[in-house]
Design a protein around this motif. Structure first.
Motif, short mmCIF file in Angstrom:
data_model
loop_
_atom_site.label_atom_id
_atom_site.label_comp_id
_atom_site.label_asym_id
_atom_site.label_seq_id
_atom_site.Cartn_x
_atom_site.Cartn_y
_atom_site.Cartn_z
N PRO A 75 -21.87 97.09 82.55
CA PRO A 75 -20.58 97.41 81.93
C PRO A 75 -20.71 97.99 80.52
O PRO A 75 -21.59 97.61 79.76
N TYR A 76 -19.81 98.91 80.23
CA TYR A 76 -19.58 99.31 78.86
C TYR A 76 -18.68 98.22 78.29
O TYR A 76 -17.65 97.89 78.87
N MET A 77 -19.08 97.63 77.18
CA MET A 77 -18.36 96.49 76.63
C MET A 77 -17.57 96.93 75.40
O MET A 77 -18.15 97.33 74.39
N LYS A 115 -26.85 96.29 73.74
CA LYS A 115 -26.15 96.81 72.55
C LYS A 115 -25.75 98.28 72.69
O LYS A 115 -24.76 98.71 72.13
N GLU A 116 -26.54 99.05 73.45
CA GLU A 116 -26.26 100.48 73.61
C GLU A 116 -24.98 100.73 74.41
O GLU A 116 -24.44 101.83 74.39
N ARG A 117 -24.52 99.73 75.13
CA ARG A 117 -23.31 99.89 75.95
C ARG A 117 -22.09 99.24 75.30
O ARG A 117 -21.05 99.09 75.93
N CYS A 118 -22.23 98.87 74.04
CA CYS A 118 -21.11 98.34 73.27
C CYS A 118 -20.36 99.52 72.66
O CYS A 118 -20.95 100.33 71.95
N ILE A 119 -19.07 99.61 72.95
CA ILE A 119 -18.26 100.72 72.47
C ILE A 119 -17.07 100.18 71.69
O ILE A 119 -16.64 99.05 71.89
#
Length: 169
Positions: A75-77, A115-119
């Motif tokens: 997931p993008y979080m 962390k790379e998918r935290c938006i």
């Protein structure tokens, strides 16, 4: 098909609005318990959510169960702690967009796993966060835009008689 993931949502009106967005966009809604409200048929009917039966809905007991039943989901979080703007990532057509509960967001231990998918959605510094259903709509429509609004109606139809009062005719 986009996947909207709500981790422990607390406010029924937000989830109701998000459900309506899912129906309008053809997105799947994933709810991870505990929920702060009842989604039984009786409760949904009483709340006037006649569209709820149209939702592609899955409910999970835990985040671990969600991952087990959706192998490969990354997931993008959406979080105020994210360093990337939601407009700086390339969403896949079947992306998973995850949002945390209204009072606390997504737990930091989950954010640290990828962390790379935290938006984040940009906003003024003095604001703690946006409303959950607004956040979901903003990110969902960006993901849909990036994918050409696949399978969505792209044009409306004007009927002259409905505009006559506006045009002064």
């Amino acid at each position: 098909m986009l996947n909207i993931v709500l981790l422990e949502p607390e406010i029924p009106a937000n989830t109701g609005n998000i459900g309506r967005t899912c129906v309008a966009t053809g997105s799947r809604l994933h709810l991870i318990e505990p929920l702060g409200f009842d989604i039984s048929e009786k409760a949904v009917r009483r709340a006037g959510m006649d569209y709820w039966k149209e939702i592609d809905l899955s409910v999970y007991k835990s985040y671990e169960e969600f991952l087990a039943k959706n192998p490969g989901a990354r997931p993008y979080m959406a979080t105020t702690k994210g360093r990337k703007l939601y407009t700086e990532v390339s969403f896949e057509q079947d992306a998973y967009l995850m949002f945390g509960k209204e009072s606390a967001g997504i737990p930091e231990e989950l954010l640290m796993q990828d962390k790379e998918r935290c938006i984040r959605i940009p906003m003024l510094e003095k604001i703690r966060s946006l409303n959950l259903s607004n956040s979901v709509a903003i990110v969902t429509y960006e993901a849909l835009r990036q994918n050409g609004f696949a399978h969505m109606q792209m044009q409306g139809e004007l009927h002259r008689h409905s505009w006559s009062m506006v045009d002064g005719e």
